[in-house]
Motif scaffolding. Sequence first.
Motif, short mmCIF file in Angstrom:
data_model
loop_
_atom_site.label_atom_id
_atom_site.label_comp_id
_atom_site.label_asym_id
_atom_site.label_seq_id
_atom_site.Cartn_x
_atom_site.Cartn_y
_atom_site.Cartn_z
N GLN A 110 0.61 -1.03 0.20
CA GLN A 110 -0.21 0.65 0.13
C GLN A 110 0.52 1.28 -0.28
OE1 GLN A 110 -2.83 -0.63 3.45
NE2 GLN A 110 -4.18 -1.50 2.06
N GLU A 111 2.67 1.38 0.26
CA GLU A 111 2.80 2.25 0.83
C GLU A 111 3.45 2.73 -1.06
OE1 GLU A 111 5.12 -1.14 1.37
OE2 GLU A 111 4.29 -0.32 2.25
N ILE A 112 3.25 1.76 -1.53
CA ILE A 112 3.97 2.56 -3.24
C ILE A 112 2.68 2.72 -4.37
CG2 ILE A 112 4.80 1.04 -5.56
CD1 ILE A 112 6.36 1.18 -3.23
N ALA A 113 1.66 1.98 -4.12
CA ALA A 113 0.73 2.24 -4.65
C ALA A 113 -0.54 2.62 -4.44
CB ALA A 113 -0.45 0.66 -5.41
N GLY A 114 -1.21 2.73 -2.72
CA GLY A 114 -1.85 3.73 -2.37
C GLY A 114 -3.26 3.21 -2.89
N ASP A 115 -3.94 4.54 -2.93
CA ASP A 115 -5.28 3.81 -3.80
C ASP A 115 -5.82 3.88 -4.96
OD1 ASP A 115 -5.20 6.32 -4.61
OD2 ASP A 115 -6.70 7.03 -3.73
N ALA A 116 -4.27 3.71 -5.80
CA ALA A 116 -4.39 3.06 -7.41
C ALA A 116 -4.57 1.88 -7.38
CB ALA A 116 -3.21 3.54 -7.83
N ALA A 117 -4.70 0.93 -6.35
CA ALA A 117 -4.95 -0.56 -7.04
C ALA A 117 -5.82 -1.34 -5.29
CB ALA A 117 -3.42 -0.85 -5.85
N LEU A 118 -5.99 -1.76 -5.87
CA LEU A 118 -6.92 -3.02 -4.90
C LEU A 118 -5.96 -3.56 -4.62
CD1 LEU A 118 -10.42 -3.58 -7.23
CD2 LEU A 118 -9.71 -1.86 -5.64
N TYR A 119 -6.87 -4.04 -3.43
CA TYR A 119 -6.34 -5.35 -1.86
C TYR A 119 -6.91 -6.01 -1.76
CZ TYR A 119 -3.31 -1.22 -2.12
OH TYR A 119 -2.45 -0.11 -2.36
N ALA A 120 -6.28 -7.49 -1.33
CA ALA A 120 -6.80 -8.66 -1.73
C ALA A 120 -6.09 -9.66 -0.54
CB ALA A 120 -7.15 -9.78 -2.69
N ASN A 121 -6.37 -10.65 -0.15
CA ASN A 121 -5.60 -11.43 0.94
C ASN A 121 -4.85 -12.38 0.54
OD1 ASN A 121 -5.36 -12.88 2.31
ND2 ASN A 121 -7.28 -12.88 4.05
N PRO A 122 -4.26 -12.10 -0.33
CA PRO A 122 -2.58 -13.32 -0.31
C PRO A 122 -3.24 -14.81 -0.51
CG PRO A 122 -1.74 -12.10 0.60
CD PRO A 122 -2.85 -11.34 1.39
N SER A 123 -3.54 -15.64 0.74
CA SER A 123 -3.90 -16.45 1.42
C SER A 123 -5.37 -16.82 0.92
CB SER A 123 -2.97 -16.39 2.95
OG SER A 123 -4.41 -15.77 3.56
N ASP A 124 -6.33 -15.95 0.37
CA ASP A 124 -7.45 -16.10 0.90
C ASP A 124 -7.82 -16.40 -0.95
OD1 ASP A 124 -10.31 -16.52 0.53
OD2 ASP A 124 -10.64 -14.08 1.62
N PRO A 125 -8.10 -16.97 -1.75
CA PRO A 125 -8.02 -17.09 -3.38
C PRO A 125 -9.66 -16.36 -3.75
CG PRO A 125 -7.23 -19.29 -3.26
CD PRO A 125 -7.81 -18.47 -1.65
N ALA A 126 -10.70 -16.45 -3.49
CA ALA A 126 -11.82 -15.74 -2.89
C ALA A 126 -12.37 -14.18 -2.44
CB ALA A 126 -13.02 -16.53 -2.28
N SER A 127 -11.32 -14.05 -2.16
CA SER A 127 -10.48 -12.03 -1.85
C SER A 127 -9.92 -12.02 -3.15
CB SER A 127 -10.03 -12.02 -0.90
OG SER A 127 -9.47 -11.08 -0.57
N LEU A 128 -9.35 -12.52 -3.92
CA LEU A 128 -8.09 -12.49 -4.84
C LEU A 128 -9.20 -12.42 -6.77
CD1 LEU A 128 -6.04 -10.94 -6.56
CD2 LEU A 128 -5.38 -13.80 -6.46
N ALA A 129 -10.10 -12.81 -6.18
CA ALA A 129 -10.98 -13.63 -7.33
C ALA A 129 -11.83 -12.29 -7.28
CB ALA A 129 -11.46 -15.50 -7.27
N GLU A 130 -12.30 -12.20 -5.86
CA GLU A 130 -13.63 -10.70 -5.73
C GLU A 130 -12.85 -9.68 -6.26
OE1 GLU A 130 -15.62 -7.85 -2.25
OE2 GLU A 130 -14.94 -9.86 -1.62
N GLN A 131 -11.60 -9.42 -6.20
CA GLN A 131 -11.10 -7.40 -6.62
C GLN A 131 -10.64 -8.23 -8.27
OE1 GLN A 131 -11.84 -5.99 -4.64
NE2 GLN A 131 -10.15 -5.43 -3.10
N LEU A 132 -10.15 -9.02 -8.58
CA LEU A 132 -10.17 -9.06 -10.13
C LEU A 132 -11.75 -9.11 -10.97
CD1 LEU A 132 -8.21 -12.57 -10.74
CD2 LEU A 132 -7.30 -9.87 -11.03
#
Length: 68
Positions: free
Chosen positions: A1-23
């Motif tokens: 977050q210190e690099i992208a700030g609000d220019a990215a969506l964030y997901a729990n890397p250990s939760d595939p459903a969280s990543l899928a939701e953001q994608l």
Amino acid sequence: QEIAGDAALYANPSDPASLAEQLMRIYKDENLRRDLISKGQIAASHFSWDHTADLLWKTIVQACPELD
């Protein structure tokens, strides 16, 4: 977050459903996608290889002053 700030969506890397939701958000929401691209370009403009190289060289010289 210190690099992208609000220019990215964030997901729990250990939760595939969280990543899928953001994608899916990026895929389905054209306005969100456009906004993230714009913010990402602005965020990226704050970084450059020249600046990084300069900081690295200053750190090396600080550690080994005989190189200066």
